[in-house]
Motif scaffolding. Structure first.
Motif, short mmCIF file in Angstrom:
data_model
loop_
_atom_site.label_atom_id
_atom_site.label_comp_id
_atom_site.label_asym_id
_atom_site.label_seq_id
_atom_site.Cartn_x
_atom_site.Cartn_y
_atom_site.Cartn_z
N PHE A 1 80.70 22.12 39.57
CA PHE A 1 79.36 22.06 40.14
C PHE A 1 79.43 21.63 41.60
O PHE A 1 80.15 20.69 41.96
CB PHE A 1 78.48 21.06 39.37
N THR A 2 78.68 22.32 42.46
CA THR A 2 78.55 21.92 43.85
C THR A 2 77.07 21.75 44.17
O THR A 2 76.20 22.29 43.49
CB THR A 2 79.14 22.97 44.80
N ASN A 3 76.81 21.00 45.25
CA ASN A 3 75.42 20.87 45.69
C ASN A 3 74.86 22.19 46.19
O ASN A 3 73.65 22.42 46.14
CB ASN A 3 75.31 19.80 46.77
N ALA A 4 75.73 23.04 46.67
CA ALA A 4 75.31 24.36 47.14
C ALA A 4 76.53 25.24 47.28
O ALA A 4 77.63 24.75 47.53
CB ALA A 4 74.58 24.26 48.48
N ASP B 1 74.94 20.05 51.92
CA ASP B 1 75.67 19.03 51.15
C ASP B 1 76.88 19.58 50.40
O ASP B 1 77.40 18.93 49.49
CB ASP B 1 74.74 18.28 50.19
N ASN B 2 77.32 20.76 50.75
CA ASN B 2 78.60 21.31 50.29
C ASN B 2 79.63 20.83 51.33
O ASN B 2 79.62 21.28 52.47
CB ASN B 2 78.50 22.83 50.26
N PRO C 1 70.49 22.01 45.09
CA PRO C 1 70.54 20.55 44.95
C PRO C 1 70.83 19.82 46.26
O PRO C 1 70.46 18.65 46.41
CB PRO C 1 71.67 20.34 43.93
N GLY C 2 71.48 20.51 47.22
CA GLY C 2 71.82 19.87 48.47
C GLY C 2 70.88 20.17 49.62
O GLY C 2 71.11 19.71 50.73
#
Length: 331
Positions: free
Chosen positions: A226-229, A11-12, A260-261
């Motif tokens: 912030f990133t999901n990954a 999810d990045n 998170p991703g």
């Protein structure tokens, strides 16, 4: 017509542009402006993204990857991005193991076993690795290397490891409550604004140890937030895990890193004094986008034709099966 791909690893999300398919490659200034317009989460194309991956021809590799962050800055490397470029070039050439050139090094990549039905999976070498102050760089912290060390200038109690892979990373293993507490964002913002410690900024990752060979990681990414990954972040965190917690992780052993991703798997290797990481994870194509060449160069997306692939839903179904999914909400 030019073709863009909207892709993601854990999810990045990125847009992928193969310049070899254009009538003429776009100059870097145009690519930077294009990245900023494409990736804007409010006004960008199809919901925006975390960055733009540019593929060019390379003399001694299948292709060269350049990474432009959403804010227009250039990244040395992108672990989640290189897997999506690996998929694209593998499907384009029919090769299952080959070399991709990056700004820092030629890296070996390959098709890997699938993580789940419908989730295409690829592995990539993450290197070079350095702990030297000059490689990150960092200063004014009273250390030549930082491995599992309290840095009172940054936080009074957290122990940090600093490693370049080659993107610069600062990692701390923390209690789960700290993953969503204020410290990560505060430290990330502080160290990516003008500061005496990391003058070029740094990616900051908080990770929790969930068991032997198992982590959950969350990253505040330089140039993104912030990133999901963060693929290089999870690679760097795996190195820190092996070094700081040898009772829980080891060289040449599979590590699972949730985020998170979704999740990736890593294997930390050391040959003589050289570390490198094998990063394994999904490469999902969200959409295929056709756009006139001139409109692409101008950043005009009004005439873009977006065709969703359905792969995002397949990955989401896989994600729902993962543990620790609710530790941190996805972006």
């Amino acid at each position: 017509m030019a073709e863009l791909r909207q892709v993601h690893g854990s999810d990045n999300t990125f847009f992928l542009l193969d310049q070899t398919t254009l009538g003429a490659p776009l100059p870097q200034t145009t690519l930077i402006q294009l990245a900023q317009r494409l990736c804007d989460r409010t006004t960008g194309l199809n919901g925006g993204a975390d960055g733009l991956l540019v593929v060019d021809a390379a003399a001694q590799a299948v292709g060269k990857m350049t990474v432009i962050n959403a804010d227009g800055t250039l990244a040395k490397m992108c672990g989640n991005g290189i897997r999506t470029v690996t998929r694209y070039l593998s499907e384009k050439t029919g090769q299952s193991r080959f070399i991709i050139q990056t700004d820092q090094a030629p890296l070996e990549v390959h098709v890997d076993r699938v993580l789940a039905p419908g989730v295409k999976t690829y592995g990539a070498e993450i290197s070079p690795v350095s702990f030297a102050a000059a490689a990150l760089p960092f200063a004014a912290l009273d250390h030549e290397q930082i491995i599992d060390t309290v840095l009172p200038q940054i936080h009074p109690t957290f122990k940090f490891t600093a490693v370049a892979v080659p993107n610069p990373h600062l990692i701390a293993f923390v209690p789960e409550a700290a993953l969503t507490g204020p410290e990560l964002e505060a430290i990330g913002k502080r160290l990516n604004a003008p500061n005496p410690y990391f003058p070029e900024g740094v990616n900051v990752t908080f990770a929790t140890i969930e068991g032997p060979d198992t982590l959950f990681a969350r990253t505040y990414e330089r140039g993104v937030g912030f990133t999901n990954a963060c693929g290089t972040g999870m690679s760097a965190t795996s190195i820190a895990f092996v070094l700081a917690h040898p009772e829980m992780a080891a060289l040449d052993r599979l590590i699972t890193v949730y985020n998170p991703g979704g999740m990736v798997q890593t294997i930390v290797h050391r040959v003589d004094a050289r570390y490198w990481v094998e990063l394994i994870g999904n490469a999902t194509t969200i959409a295929l986008i056709a756009i006139p060449d001139q409109a692409l160069a101008a950043g005009d997306f009004a005439g873009a034709q977006v065709a969703l692939t359905g792969e995002a839903e397949q990955y989401e179904a896989f994600g729902r099966t993962l543990p620790y999914r609710d530790l941190v909400p996805t972006i």
